[in-house]
Scaffold this motif. Structure first.
Motif, PDB file in Angstrom:
ATOM      1  N   GLN A  47     -31.332 -20.218  22.577  1.00 56.74           N
ATOM      2  CA  GLN A  47     -31.323 -20.314  23.771  1.00 56.74           C
ATOM      3  C   GLN A  47     -31.480 -20.889  24.299  1.00 56.74           C
ATOM      4  OE1 GLN A  47     -34.571 -17.262  24.128  1.00 56.74           O
ATOM      5  NE2 GLN A  47     -33.829 -16.802  25.671  1.00 56.74           N
ATOM      6  N   LEU A  48     -31.615 -21.893  24.464  1.00 58.62           N
ATOM      7  CA  LEU A  48     -31.750 -22.546  25.439  1.00 58.62           C
ATOM      8  C   LEU A  48     -30.662 -23.294  26.086  1.00 58.62           C
ATOM      9  CD1 LEU A  48     -33.574 -25.058  27.509  1.00 58.62           C
ATOM     10  CD2 LEU A  48     -33.519 -26.230  25.633  1.00 58.62           C
ATOM     11  N   LEU A  49     -30.103 -24.022  24.770  1.00 56.30           N
ATOM     12  CA  LEU A  49     -28.414 -25.328  24.882  1.00 56.30           C
ATOM     13  C   LEU A  49     -27.380 -24.046  24.238  1.00 56.30           C
ATOM     14  CD1 LEU A  49     -29.722 -28.281  23.268  1.00 56.30           C
ATOM     15  CD2 LEU A  49     -30.033 -27.967  25.197  1.00 56.30           C
ATOM     16  N   THR A  50     -27.247 -23.469  25.488  1.00 52.41           N
ATOM     17  CA  THR A  50     -26.031 -22.439  25.583  1.00 52.41           C
ATOM     18  C   THR A  50     -24.898 -23.361  25.841  1.00 52.41           C
ATOM     19  OG1 THR A  50     -26.376 -21.893  27.831  1.00 52.41           O
ATOM     20  CG2 THR A  50     -27.172 -20.312  26.348  1.00 52.41           C
ATOM     21  N   GLN A  51     -23.549 -23.481  25.622  1.00 52.18           N
ATOM     22  CA  GLN A  51     -22.494 -23.320  26.268  1.00 52.18           C
ATOM     23  C   GLN A  51     -22.322 -24.480  27.624  1.00 52.18           C
ATOM     24  OE1 GLN A  51     -18.789 -22.022  25.626  1.00 52.18           O
ATOM     25  NE2 GLN A  51     -17.613 -23.445  24.565  1.00 52.18           N
ATOM     26  N   ALA A  52     -22.572 -23.305  28.227  1.00 49.93           N
ATOM     27  CA  ALA A  52     -22.815 -23.211  29.575  1.00 49.93           C
ATOM     28  C   ALA A  52     -23.834 -24.817  30.737  1.00 49.93           C
ATOM     29  CB  ALA A  52     -23.225 -21.977  30.940  1.00 49.93           C
ATOM     30  N   ARG A  53     -24.746 -24.335  30.208  1.00 44.04           N
ATOM     31  CA  ARG A  53     -26.208 -25.665  30.154  1.00 44.04           C
ATOM     32  C   ARG A  53     -25.563 -26.795  29.346  1.00 44.04           C
ATOM     33  NH1 ARG A  53     -31.235 -21.107  28.893  1.00 44.04           N
ATOM     34  NH2 ARG A  53     -31.007 -20.049  30.837  1.00 44.04           N
ATOM     35  N   ILE A  54     -24.577 -26.719  28.168  1.00 45.95           N
ATOM     36  CA  ILE A  54     -24.332 -28.342  27.566  1.00 45.95           C
ATOM     37  C   ILE A  54     -23.708 -28.688  28.950  1.00 45.95           C
ATOM     38  CG2 ILE A  54     -23.199 -29.171  26.142  1.00 45.95           C
ATOM     39  CD1 ILE A  54     -24.998 -27.697  24.114  1.00 45.95           C
ATOM     40  N   GLY A  55     -22.560 -27.619  29.668  1.00 45.55           N
ATOM     41  CA  GLY A  55     -21.491 -27.953  30.713  1.00 45.55           C
ATOM     42  C   GLY A  55     -22.415 -28.635  31.700  1.00 45.55           C
ATOM     43  N   VAL A  56     -23.066 -28.066  32.052  1.00 39.74           N
ATOM     44  CA  VAL A  56     -24.212 -28.835  33.259  1.00 39.74           C
ATOM     45  C   VAL A  56     -24.923 -29.604  33.063  1.00 39.74           C
ATOM     46  CG1 VAL A  56     -26.053 -27.908  34.475  1.00 39.74           C
ATOM     47  CG2 VAL A  56     -25.037 -26.500  34.131  1.00 39.74           C
ATOM     48  N   PHE A  57     -25.275 -29.966  31.719  1.00 44.58           N
ATOM     49  CA  PHE A  57     -25.804 -31.289  31.387  1.00 44.58           C
ATOM     50  C   PHE A  57     -25.458 -33.069  31.191  1.00 44.58           C
ATOM     51  CE2 PHE A  57     -27.140 -34.270  27.928  1.00 44.58           C
ATOM     52  CZ  PHE A  57     -28.655 -35.317  28.475  1.00 44.58           C
ATOM     53  N   ARG A  58     -23.172 -32.411  30.956  1.00 46.36           N
ATOM     54  CA  ARG A  58     -22.693 -33.366  29.980  1.00 46.36           C
ATOM     55  C   ARG A  58     -22.624 -33.456  31.907  1.00 46.36           C
ATOM     56  NH1 ARG A  58     -19.877 -30.443  25.787  1.00 46.36           N
ATOM     57  NH2 ARG A  58     -20.518 -31.871  23.477  1.00 46.36           N
ATOM     58  N   SER A  59     -22.347 -32.295  33.064  1.00 46.68           N
ATOM     59  CA  SER A  59     -21.666 -33.060  34.184  1.00 46.68           C
ATOM     60  C   SER A  59     -22.745 -34.159  34.856  1.00 46.68           C
ATOM     61  CB  SER A  59     -21.377 -31.503  35.092  1.00 46.68           C
ATOM     62  OG  SER A  59     -21.262 -32.175  36.579  1.00 46.68           O
ATOM     63  N   VAL A  60     -24.256 -33.787  35.251  1.00 45.61           N
ATOM     64  CA  VAL A  60     -24.854 -34.151  36.430  1.00 45.61           C
ATOM     65  C   VAL A  60     -25.008 -35.397  35.053  1.00 45.61           C
ATOM     66  CG1 VAL A  60     -26.256 -32.569  36.669  1.00 45.61           C
ATOM     67  CG2 VAL A  60     -27.206 -33.228  34.484  1.00 45.61           C
ATOM     68  N   LYS A  61     -25.077 -35.759  33.822  1.00 48.46           N
ATOM     69  CA  LYS A  61     -25.075 -37.015  32.963  1.00 48.46           C
ATOM     70  C   LYS A  61     -23.935 -37.797  33.886  1.00 48.46           C
ATOM     71  CE  LYS A  61     -24.223 -38.156  28.513  1.00 48.46           C
ATOM     72  NZ  LYS A  61     -23.609 -38.216  27.834  1.00 48.46           N
ATOM     73  N   ALA A  62     -22.857 -37.135  33.664  1.00 47.26           N
ATOM     74  CA  ALA A  62     -21.334 -38.434  34.170  1.00 47.26           C
ATOM     75  C   ALA A  62     -22.247 -38.514  35.734  1.00 47.26           C
ATOM     76  CB  ALA A  62     -20.242 -37.379  33.876  1.00 47.26           C
ATOM     77  N   GLU A  63     -22.226 -38.194  36.125  1.00 45.69           N
ATOM     78  CA  GLU A  63     -22.701 -37.939  37.476  1.00 45.69           C
ATOM     79  C   GLU A  63     -24.093 -36.878  37.988  1.00 45.69           C
ATOM     80  OE1 GLU A  63     -20.030 -38.539  42.156  1.00 45.69           O
ATOM     81  OE2 GLU A  63     -19.168 -37.771  40.132  1.00 45.69           O
ATOM     82  N   PRO A  64     -24.856 -37.618  38.940  1.00 45.15           N
ATOM     83  CA  PRO A  64     -25.822 -36.450  38.906  1.00 45.15           C
ATOM     84  C   PRO A  64     -25.897 -36.456  40.090  1.00 45.15           C
ATOM     85  CG  PRO A  64     -27.174 -38.773  38.812  1.00 45.15           C
ATOM     86  CD  PRO A  64     -25.147 -39.261  38.441  1.00 45.15           C
ATOM     87  N   ALA A  65     -25.837 -34.838  40.609  1.00 43.13           N
ATOM     88  CA  ALA A  65     -25.172 -34.506  41.747  1.00 43.13           C
ATOM     89  C   ALA A  65     -26.128 -32.854  41.985  1.00 43.13           C
ATOM     90  CB  ALA A  65     -23.512 -33.951  41.313  1.00 43.13           C
ATOM     91  N   SER A  66     -26.190 -32.391  43.221  1.00 38.89           N
ATOM     92  CA  SER A  66     -26.759 -31.382  43.944  1.00 38.89           C
ATOM     93  C   SER A  66     -26.080 -30.306  43.400  1.00 38.89           C
ATOM     94  CB  SER A  66     -26.474 -31.149  45.236  1.00 38.89           C
ATOM     95  OG  SER A  66     -24.904 -30.655  45.398  1.00 38.89           O
ATOM     96  N   ILE A  67     -26.981 -29.029  43.633  1.00 38.45           N
ATOM     97  CA  ILE A  67     -26.563 -28.158  42.651  1.00 38.45           C
ATOM     98  C   ILE A  67     -25.303 -27.503  42.894  1.00 38.45           C
ATOM     99  CG2 ILE A  67     -27.738 -25.468  42.000  1.00 38.45           C
ATOM    100  CD1 ILE A  67     -29.814 -26.223  41.645  1.00 38.45           C
ATOM    101  N   THR A  68     -25.098 -27.398  43.991  1.00 36.00           N
ATOM    102  CA  THR A  68     -23.929 -27.167  45.221  1.00 36.00           C
ATOM    103  C   THR A  68     -22.609 -27.946  44.309  1.00 36.00           C
ATOM    104  OG1 THR A  68     -24.881 -26.099  46.778  1.00 36.00           O
ATOM    105  CG2 THR A  68     -22.137 -26.404  47.052  1.00 36.00           C
TER     106      THR A  68
END
Length: 124
Positions: A47-68
């Motif tokens: 329930q926690l690690l959905t495909q969308a949330r894994i995408g968010v995690f990978r994105s911020v791991k590559a480069e921290p950013a604002s939610i927008t």
């Protein structure tokens, strides 16, 4: 932090891990920094690690950013990304920091709390 373990486990395993760490400390051994998130039910991990949330995690791991910025990068709705960031933050996978905005005010940046996440699941 360099490493984060996410998995399932029991109270017995939790206390056994604590005893191993305490024994190592008693022997004067260095204790590596490791953060562990344990779930009793594998369904909670799913329930926690959905495909969308894994995408968010990978994105911020590559480069921290604002939610927008994350929403723009992932071509997703900002409110959906915000919900995913809140869930990942509550689980301890990401952190949201307020940083000075050049010239005026503050803005929030989402960062991964670990460079690597190990996922272990045992289903009995």
């Amino acid at each position: 932090m360099k490493k984060l373990h996410v998995g399932t486990g029991s109270e017995v395993e939790f206390f056994a891990r604590g005893k191993r760490i305490a024994r190592a400390a008693d022997r004067g051994e260095s204790i590596p920094e490791t953060h562990i998130i344990t779930f009793e039910d594998p369904a909670d991990v799913a329930q926690l690690l959905t495909q969308a949330r894994i995408g968010v995690f990978r994105s911020v791991k590559a480069e921290p950013a604002s939610i927008t910025a994350i929403a723009t990068r992932l071509h997703r709705d900002r409110s959906a990304v915000k919900r995913d960031v809140d869930a990942l933050c509550e689980a301890g996978l990401v952190a949201v920091e307020s940083v000075p905005n050049a010239g005026h005010g503050m803005h929030k940046i989402v960062r991964a709390v670990a460079a690597r996440v190990d996922l272990r699941v045992s289903i009995d």
